[in-house]
Scaffold this active site. Structure first.
Site, PDB file in Angstrom:
ATOM      1  N   GLU A  10       0.847  -1.127  -0.039  1.00 25.39           N
ATOM      2  CA  GLU A  10      -0.151   0.098  -0.055  1.00 25.39           C
ATOM      3  C   GLU A  10       0.861   1.228   0.108  1.00 25.39           C
ATOM      4  O   GLU A  10       0.307   2.204  -0.413  1.00 25.39           O
ATOM      5  CB  GLU A  10      -0.968   0.005   1.189  1.00 25.39           C
ATOM      6  CG  GLU A  10      -1.885   1.064   1.565  1.00 25.39           C
ATOM      7  CD  GLU A  10      -1.318   2.405   2.096  1.00 25.39           C
ATOM      8  OE1 GLU A  10      -1.453   3.446   1.858  1.00 25.39           O
ATOM      9  OE2 GLU A  10      -0.459   2.143   2.820  1.00 25.39           O
ATOM     10  N   GLN A 100      -3.768   5.367  16.889  1.00 27.55           N
ATOM     11  CA  GLN A 100      -3.373   3.969  16.252  1.00 27.55           C
ATOM     12  C   GLN A 100      -2.210   3.543  16.661  1.00 27.55           C
ATOM     13  O   GLN A 100      -1.827   2.286  16.819  1.00 27.55           O
ATOM     14  CB  GLN A 100      -3.676   3.919  14.899  1.00 27.55           C
ATOM     15  CG  GLN A 100      -3.624   2.555  14.147  1.00 27.55           C
ATOM     16  CD  GLN A 100      -3.723   2.775  12.772  1.00 27.55           C
ATOM     17  OE1 GLN A 100      -2.929   3.243  11.977  1.00 27.55           O
ATOM     18  NE2 GLN A 100      -4.884   2.388  12.046  1.00 27.55           N
ATOM     19  N   LEU A 283     -12.168  -1.357   8.988  1.00 25.18           N
ATOM     20  CA  LEU A 283     -12.241  -1.921   9.997  1.00 25.18           C
ATOM     21  C   LEU A 283     -11.059  -2.844  10.150  1.00 25.18           C
ATOM     22  O   LEU A 283     -10.475  -3.458  10.823  1.00 25.18           O
ATOM     23  CB  LEU A 283     -13.493  -2.420  10.586  1.00 25.18           C
ATOM     24  CG  LEU A 283     -13.608  -3.098  11.880  1.00 25.18           C
ATOM     25  CD1 LEU A 283     -12.865  -2.316  12.965  1.00 25.18           C
ATOM     26  CD2 LEU A 283     -15.020  -3.614  12.289  1.00 25.18           C
ATOM     27  N   ALA A 284     -11.085  -3.703   8.769  1.00 23.81           N
ATOM     28  CA  ALA A 284     -10.354  -4.756   8.792  1.00 23.81           C
ATOM     29  C   ALA A 284      -9.029  -4.430   8.868  1.00 23.81           C
ATOM     30  O   ALA A 284      -7.793  -4.985   9.322  1.00 23.81           O
ATOM     31  CB  ALA A 284     -10.574  -5.319   7.224  1.00 23.81           C
ATOM     32  N   GLN A 286      -7.540  -2.025  10.703  1.00 23.74           N
ATOM     33  CA  GLN A 286      -7.041  -1.840  12.061  1.00 23.74           C
ATOM     34  C   GLN A 286      -7.273  -2.862  13.110  1.00 23.74           C
ATOM     35  O   GLN A 286      -6.650  -2.981  14.145  1.00 23.74           O
ATOM     36  CB  GLN A 286      -8.148  -0.805  12.371  1.00 23.74           C
ATOM     37  CG  GLN A 286      -8.129   0.580  11.654  1.00 23.74           C
ATOM     38  CD  GLN A 286      -8.541   1.966  12.372  1.00 23.74           C
ATOM     39  OE1 GLN A 286      -8.727   1.920  13.520  1.00 23.74           O
ATOM     40  NE2 GLN A 286      -9.057   2.685  11.485  1.00 23.74           N
ATOM     41  N   HIS A 307      -4.354  -1.935   1.779  1.00 24.08           N
ATOM     42  CA  HIS A 307      -4.155  -1.554   3.228  1.00 24.08           C
ATOM     43  C   HIS A 307      -4.153  -2.657   4.167  1.00 24.08           C
ATOM     44  O   HIS A 307      -3.116  -2.993   4.993  1.00 24.08           O
ATOM     45  CB  HIS A 307      -4.915  -0.387   3.886  1.00 24.08           C
ATOM     46  CG  HIS A 307      -4.847   0.991   3.652  1.00 24.08           C
ATOM     47  ND1 HIS A 307      -5.250   1.609   2.379  1.00 24.08           N
ATOM     48  CD2 HIS A 307      -4.307   1.958   4.201  1.00 24.08           C
ATOM     49  CE1 HIS A 307      -4.816   2.801   2.392  1.00 24.08           C
ATOM     50  NE2 HIS A 307      -4.400   3.028   3.355  1.00 24.08           N
TER      51      HIS A 307
END
Length: 338
Positions: A10, A100, A283-284, A286, A307
């Site tokens: 990515e 994060q 969401l995937a 993270q 990502h």
């Protein structure tokens, strides 16, 4: 020392953030080059610098090459120390992406922490605060820790000036199964604006209402914020299920019609609803890190983004964990940790 080519996969700032978090938790130093080489403005942006600085502050880590525009850095980790910390991006750079970087190390520390993060809370380059609060953190809290986040003040691009506060009660991460979203409990559409004509938000909402015709009219609401928190506008579409809530957003951009932004957001939400996958694409992204750190668990997702695949690759390099991503018969994908 782990060496990473930041132009692979990515090729964005996520590689830096996840590498810092994993380095703190595994004790593995790393060197990353060609940072964000594929972006229109390569190198570290202010929010990336703040994120790495935050990782150093909470741990006493050493980092060389850290500067706005820098394309290479070397990180030698210390050990995360819980406490009270304030980090200010200084621009509209995302507070959520700074969070994060330091969240997992503090979740796995030995006492509570409190974070105050200042900068952007709602901008086009990161999930908005509402996604963090309603979509991401509920899954983390199911895994053992207790993390609560409060939005004190909105910060839109390009002004910034937002503030969030995060309380972290640490606990070991336990594997969980997130393969079904459960029954749908409700839907909502919010157009939030400040310092702009109200008709921009109303046009956004009208297009979303048209494209999501199955949603009732009373599911859509326009909300105006105090003028000093703007200018800015965002459309947020929310689908609540028994086990997960998906939030899809469309950020107002200069020169892009409100209807176009709403059309894209509504299409993304309709695409998610049409599947039975637990996690949407953001969401995937993270969930890869906490699930790997839990040493197990599984979740279903829609077609994995680049990502997500890059997050998997970085996690493998630092932990050596077996991470399998398999396509299911219905077009969904299952990510499992071995």
């Amino acid at each position: 020392m782990i060496t990473i080519d930041g132009s692979e996969g990515e090729g964005g700032g996520q590689m830096v953030r996840n590498s810092c978090a994993l380095s703190l938790l595994t004790g593995e130093p790393f060197r990353i080059s060609n940072i964000r080489a594929k972006r229109s403005k390569p190198g570290l942006m202010r929010q990336h610098v703040t994120a790495v600085e935050a990782a150093c502050v909470i741990s006493g880590s050493e980092c060389t090459g850290l500067a706005v525009g820098g394309s290479e850095l070397e990180f030698r980790p210390g050990r995360a120390v819980p406490g009270e910390y304030l980090f200010a991006v200084g621009t509209a750079g995302s507070t959520g992406l700074v969070l994060q970087t330091v969240l997992m190390p503090l979740i796995l520390a030995d006492s509570p922490s409190r974070l105050v993060l200042e900068g952007g809370t709602h901008n086009m380059l990161a999930p908005p605060f509402d996604f963090i609060e309603r979509t991401f953190l509920p899954v983390i809290n199911r895994m053992g820790p207790t993390v609560s986040a409060r939005l004190v003040r909105h910060g839109f691009y390009p002004r910034g000036g937002g503030r969030i506060e995060v309380d972290i009660v640490p606990a070991p991460l336990v594997p969980i199964d997130c393969t079904t979203r459960g029954e749908q409990l409700g839907v909502a559409g919010h157009a939030v604006y400040t310092g702009l004509p109200s008709e921009i938000a109303e046009r956004m909402l009208a297009r979303a209402r048209r494209d999501l015709a199955a949603w009732s009219d009373d599911a859509f609401v326009v909300r105006e914020l105090p003028a000093e928190q703007g200018p800015g506008v965002i459309l947020m579409l929310e689908a609540r299920y028994a086990n997960v809530t998906e939030v899809v957003s469309g950020f107002g951009q200069l020169g892009v019609p409100a209807e176009s932004l709403a059309k894209t957001a509504a299409a993304r939400m309709a695409g998610y609803i049409a599947t039975s996958a637990f996690a949407g694409p953001y969401l995937a992204d993270q969930l890869v890190l906490p699930f790997v750190l839990a040493s197990g668990g599984a979740f279903t997702t829609v077609k994995p983004s680049q990502h997500t695949r890059t997050a998997i690759d970085i996690a493998r390099r630092f932990t050596g964990r077996r991470i399998e991503l398999t396509r299911q018969g219905d077009g969904e994908h299952l990510l499992s940790i071995g």
